[in-house]
Design a protein around this motif. Sequence first.
Motif, PDB file in Angstrom:
ATOM      1  N   PHE A  26       0.720  -1.107  -0.112  1.00  0.00           N
ATOM      2  CA  PHE A  26      -0.046   0.095  -0.015  1.00  0.00           C
ATOM      3  C   PHE A  26       0.770   1.251  -0.126  1.00  0.00           C
ATOM      4  CE2 PHE A  26      -2.840  -3.178   2.168  1.00  0.00           C
ATOM      5  CZ  PHE A  26      -3.790  -3.141   1.347  1.00  0.00           C
ATOM      6  N   GLY A  27       2.249   1.115   0.235  1.00  0.00           N
ATOM      7  CA  GLY A  27       2.890   2.332   0.342  1.00  0.00           C
ATOM      8  C   GLY A  27       2.849   2.994   1.501  1.00  0.00           C
ATOM      9  N   VAL A  28       3.761   4.224   1.817  1.00  0.00           N
ATOM     10  CA  VAL A  28       3.446   4.752   3.158  1.00  0.00           C
ATOM     11  C   VAL A  28       2.568   5.981   3.173  1.00  0.00           C
ATOM     12  CG1 VAL A  28       6.008   4.141   3.731  1.00  0.00           C
ATOM     13  CG2 VAL A  28       5.457   6.113   2.401  1.00  0.00           C
ATOM     14  N   ASP A  29       1.645   5.987   2.005  1.00  0.00           N
ATOM     15  CA  ASP A  29       0.847   7.252   2.144  1.00  0.00           C
ATOM     16  C   ASP A  29      -0.342   7.021   3.281  1.00  0.00           C
ATOM     17  OD1 ASP A  29       2.296   8.425   0.237  1.00  0.00           O
ATOM     18  OD2 ASP A  29       0.929   7.361  -1.558  1.00  0.00           O
ATOM     19  N   TYR A  30      -0.909   8.109   3.727  1.00  0.00           N
ATOM     20  CA  TYR A  30      -1.960   7.763   4.624  1.00  0.00           C
ATOM     21  C   TYR A  30      -3.111   7.523   3.821  1.00  0.00           C
ATOM     22  CZ  TYR A  30       0.359   9.348   8.886  1.00  0.00           C
ATOM     23  OH  TYR A  30       1.093   9.652   9.953  1.00  0.00           O
ATOM     24  N   ARG A  31      -3.865   6.502   4.252  1.00  0.00           N
ATOM     25  CA  ARG A  31      -5.198   6.017   3.779  1.00  0.00           C
ATOM     26  C   ARG A  31      -6.310   6.448   4.542  1.00  0.00           C
ATOM     27  NH1 ARG A  31      -3.715   4.406  -1.506  1.00  0.00           N
ATOM     28  NH2 ARG A  31      -1.452   3.563  -1.350  1.00  0.00           N
ATOM     29  N   LEU A  32      -7.589   6.464   3.801  1.00  0.00           N
ATOM     30  CA  LEU A  32      -8.635   6.631   4.707  1.00  0.00           C
ATOM     31  C   LEU A  32     -10.047   6.059   4.242  1.00  0.00           C
ATOM     32  CD1 LEU A  32     -10.012   9.304   2.894  1.00  0.00           C
ATOM     33  CD2 LEU A  32      -8.472  10.562   4.795  1.00  0.00           C
ATOM     34  N   VAL A  33     -11.070   5.956   4.873  1.00  0.00           N
ATOM     35  CA  VAL A  33     -12.169   5.218   4.251  1.00  0.00           C
ATOM     36  C   VAL A  33     -13.496   6.390   4.268  1.00  0.00           C
ATOM     37  CG1 VAL A  33     -11.829   2.876   5.065  1.00  0.00           C
ATOM     38  CG2 VAL A  33     -12.986   4.470   6.516  1.00  0.00           C
ATOM     39  N   GLN A  34     -14.387   5.902   3.356  1.00  0.00           N
ATOM     40  CA  GLN A  34     -15.541   6.762   3.257  1.00  0.00           C
ATOM     41  C   GLN A  34     -16.504   6.176   3.707  1.00  0.00           C
ATOM     42  OE1 GLN A  34     -15.204   9.773   1.681  1.00  0.00           O
ATOM     43  NE2 GLN A  34     -13.077   9.389   1.305  1.00  0.00           N
ATOM     44  N   ALA A  35     -17.513   6.882   4.891  1.00  0.00           N
ATOM     45  CA  ALA A  35     -18.732   6.379   5.073  1.00  0.00           C
ATOM     46  C   ALA A  35     -19.634   7.580   5.243  1.00  0.00           C
ATOM     47  CB  ALA A  35     -18.518   5.509   6.232  1.00  0.00           C
ATOM     48  N   SER A  36     -20.918   7.128   5.090  1.00  0.00           N
ATOM     49  CA  SER A  36     -21.958   8.279   5.202  1.00  0.00           C
ATOM     50  C   SER A  36     -21.832   9.212   6.648  1.00  0.00           C
ATOM     51  CB  SER A  36     -23.461   7.837   5.125  1.00  0.00           C
ATOM     52  OG  SER A  36     -23.382   6.910   5.989  1.00  0.00           O
ATOM     53  N   TYR A  37     -21.386   8.399   7.674  1.00  0.00           N
ATOM     54  CA  TYR A  37     -21.519   8.946   9.094  1.00  0.00           C
ATOM     55  C   TYR A  37     -20.245   9.805   9.474  1.00  0.00           C
ATOM     56  CZ  TYR A  37     -19.655   4.289   9.998  1.00  0.00           C
ATOM     57  OH  TYR A  37     -18.935   3.276   9.701  1.00  0.00           O
ATOM     58  N   ILE A  38     -19.204   9.688   8.676  1.00  0.00           N
ATOM     59  CA  ILE A  38     -17.801  10.342   9.206  1.00  0.00           C
ATOM     60  C   ILE A  38     -18.226  11.732   8.750  1.00  0.00           C
ATOM     61  CG2 ILE A  38     -15.500  10.622   8.443  1.00  0.00           C
ATOM     62  CD1 ILE A  38     -15.462   7.649   8.107  1.00  0.00           C
ATOM     63  N   GLY A  39     -17.846  12.710   9.737  1.00  0.00           N
ATOM     64  CA  GLY A  39     -17.822  14.013   9.398  1.00  0.00           C
ATOM     65  C   GLY A  39     -19.158  14.694  10.101  1.00  0.00           C
ATOM     66  N   ASP A  40     -19.986  13.519  10.146  1.00  0.00           N
ATOM     67  CA  ASP A  40     -21.628  14.300  10.744  1.00  0.00           C
ATOM     68  C   ASP A  40     -21.414  14.349  12.304  1.00  0.00           C
ATOM     69  OD1 ASP A  40     -23.623  15.407   9.638  1.00  0.00           O
ATOM     70  OD2 ASP A  40     -24.389  13.418   8.773  1.00  0.00           O
ATOM     71  N   LYS A  41     -22.074  14.889  12.946  1.00  0.00           N
ATOM     72  CA  LYS A  41     -22.354  14.870  14.592  1.00  0.00           C
ATOM     73  C   LYS A  41     -23.703  14.958  15.018  1.00  0.00           C
ATOM     74  CE  LYS A  41     -20.848  19.466  14.848  1.00  0.00           C
ATOM     75  NZ  LYS A  41     -19.456  20.326  14.861  1.00  0.00           N
ATOM     76  N   LEU A  42     -23.943  14.314  16.140  1.00  0.00           N
ATOM     77  CA  LEU A  42     -25.143  14.477  16.930  1.00  0.00           C
ATOM     78  C   LEU A  42     -25.175  15.368  17.851  1.00  0.00           C
ATOM     79  CD1 LEU A  42     -27.793  12.512  17.235  1.00  0.00           C
ATOM     80  CD2 LEU A  42     -26.420  11.310  19.116  1.00  0.00           C
ATOM     81  N   THR A  43     -26.042  16.526  17.916  1.00  0.00           N
ATOM     82  CA  THR A  43     -25.868  17.532  18.837  1.00  0.00           C
ATOM     83  C   THR A  43     -27.083  17.271  19.720  1.00  0.00           C
ATOM     84  OG1 THR A  43     -25.378  18.737  17.200  1.00  0.00           O
ATOM     85  CG2 THR A  43     -25.943  20.060  19.099  1.00  0.00           C
ATOM     86  N   LEU A  44     -26.649  17.274  21.286  1.00  0.00           N
ATOM     87  CA  LEU A  44     -27.624  17.180  22.073  1.00  0.00           C
ATOM     88  C   LEU A  44     -27.751  18.138  22.997  1.00  0.00           C
ATOM     89  CD1 LEU A  44     -27.236  13.399  23.087  1.00  0.00           C
ATOM     90  CD2 LEU A  44     -29.120  14.266  22.049  1.00  0.00           C
ATOM     91  N   GLY A  45     -28.395  19.441  22.857  1.00  0.00           N
ATOM     92  CA  GLY A  45     -28.215  20.354  23.679  1.00  0.00           C
ATOM     93  C   GLY A  45     -26.754  21.081  23.351  1.00  0.00           C
ATOM     94  N   PRO A  46     -26.062  21.187  24.479  1.00  0.00           N
ATOM     95  CA  PRO A  46     -24.750  21.712  24.527  1.00  0.00           C
ATOM     96  C   PRO A  46     -23.716  20.830  23.995  1.00  0.00           C
ATOM     97  CG  PRO A  46     -25.300  21.392  26.722  1.00  0.00           C
ATOM     98  CD  PRO A  46     -26.304  20.931  25.905  1.00  0.00           C
ATOM     99  N   LEU A  47     -24.074  19.515  24.140  1.00  0.00           N
ATOM    100  CA  LEU A  47     -23.062  18.381  23.788  1.00  0.00           C
ATOM    101  C   LEU A  47     -22.797  17.962  22.286  1.00  0.00           C
ATOM    102  CD1 LEU A  47     -24.139  15.972  26.798  1.00  0.00           C
ATOM    103  CD2 LEU A  47     -22.350  17.570  26.627  1.00  0.00           C
TER     104      LEU A  47
END
Lengths: 283, 243
Positions: free
Chosen positions: A112-133
């Motif tokens: 795979f070489g020494v490059d950084y690899r990452l994955v895609q998924a619909s939930y990556i990047g999103d967040k759940l907001t519960l009031g201030p949390l």
Amino acid sequence: MNAILSGLLLGGFYAAVSIGVAISFGMLDIVNIAHPAFILLGSYAAFIGNTVFGIDPILAAIIAMPLFYLLGMLVYQVYYVAFERRDDQSLRGLSFFFGLLFITEVTLVMIFGVDYRLVQASYIGDKLTLGPLELPFRLLVPFLVSMITVVGLQLFLSRSFLGRAIQAVAQDQLALRLMAANPIRIKRIAFGLSIATAALGGAVLIIIQPVEPSIGREYIGRVFAICVLGGLGSFSGMVIAAVTLGVVETLTATLFGPSWSPAVSFGVLLITLAVRPNGILGR
Amino acid sequence: MASSLTVANVDAGYAAVRVLEDVSLRVDAGETVALLGTNGNGKSTLMKCIMGIVRPSAGSITATIDGTAHELIGLSTEAIVDLGIAFVPEGRRLFPKQSVLENLQLGAYRPKARAELQRNLDFCFETFPRLKERKGQLAGSMSGGEQQMLALARALMSAPRILLIDEPSVGLAPLLVSRTIDKIKELKEGFDLTVLMAEQNFTQAIRIADRGYVIVHGRIAFEGESAEALNNNDLIREFYLGA
């Protein structure tokens, strides 16, 4: 507040990468320092599943688990024939796993070489907001996967005959034979399970951060520290230790800067061992 | 159905040291047989030969379990236990970091014993109320007497037909010795067992034994067909009573 929360979630992720070592080191007395390499193998399995076949990284890990289980059984068999049976496992066994760590790492670099690899998924990047949390899914999903694995394995180990034998195998092998169980078979299955959890650990790792082949080394110290801190042989202790470390590291990083966090986490380990030499929940 | 054990002309040893020479004995169905002898005469080695832990260099060991005969030499320890032969080893060999209950559950690992786990557990707790009180305690933290009780109970959890016990009295206070011996008799009757017990405490062993063998320097020196025959034997007087 958000720092504590993300520390908690980070701790869940630490638990996921430590489960395997909690089995191999905590229950079987096998110092598998190559475990992070198997976790990386899991990350790349998730990466292939995600980029080539377009499936969710967690799902890819679940599909890869039986293969990892067989790989673990094979590694144990080699370890048993070459070291454990001759009764000189301690130091030579350690070098065996050290070698395994490097071989895996180099193989991954060549493919795979020494490059950084990452994955895609619909939930990556999103967040759940519960009031201030704010709960980023990138951390929440690994936390949930980790907790489900821990609870599932804990139930298996405490409720099934095989699981109870796994917990006892390192204490007295002759006694286990007298219970009509073959200790080598028990250890082979347990080590297979330990490596199977690395597939899941690898998937959650690549969800949390991009990976490259040598990143596993960063986790060796942390993973063993978590197992010792929690108390060898105790899953619940391991989870408490993982979460403690996650929170302490995140707080230190927020308050004093990220470079202090390893010092503080190993400080926590030293203080705990001074007060409780068997770890938080050690027997 | 009947279960019995026959040892015929067994030789065994460790490397160049010969420990057993031409040893033969039998335990008939439903009997309690005592294997008597002081330390270092080969009692434990004979027990280990029967359990497949030490491999004899000659002879045969046959167990008849519920009417079916099995040759034990060459079988692994776990296979022998799986046939229905349980062993309480010297030093008890409990799992010290597991609780009393977990030790007992491990005793029922044998597939045939799994279905009967609850029934056998109830029986063990009834016979040893102390184990029930301490079921959550780690086995390694119990007293010697309690550990011996647990070792016996754990062996019985495998629902055996034949029970081998190596030195149940070792390391116990005199009062506990006689209590342990009484419990062995009680369990033998409760589980309808065939028992072979190695013991150096002659007077205690003979209280519950139907017959006995005296082993001296790796040979069977005397075979007592009844407890009285053993009691009145000159050899016993010489070795045990110092007369």
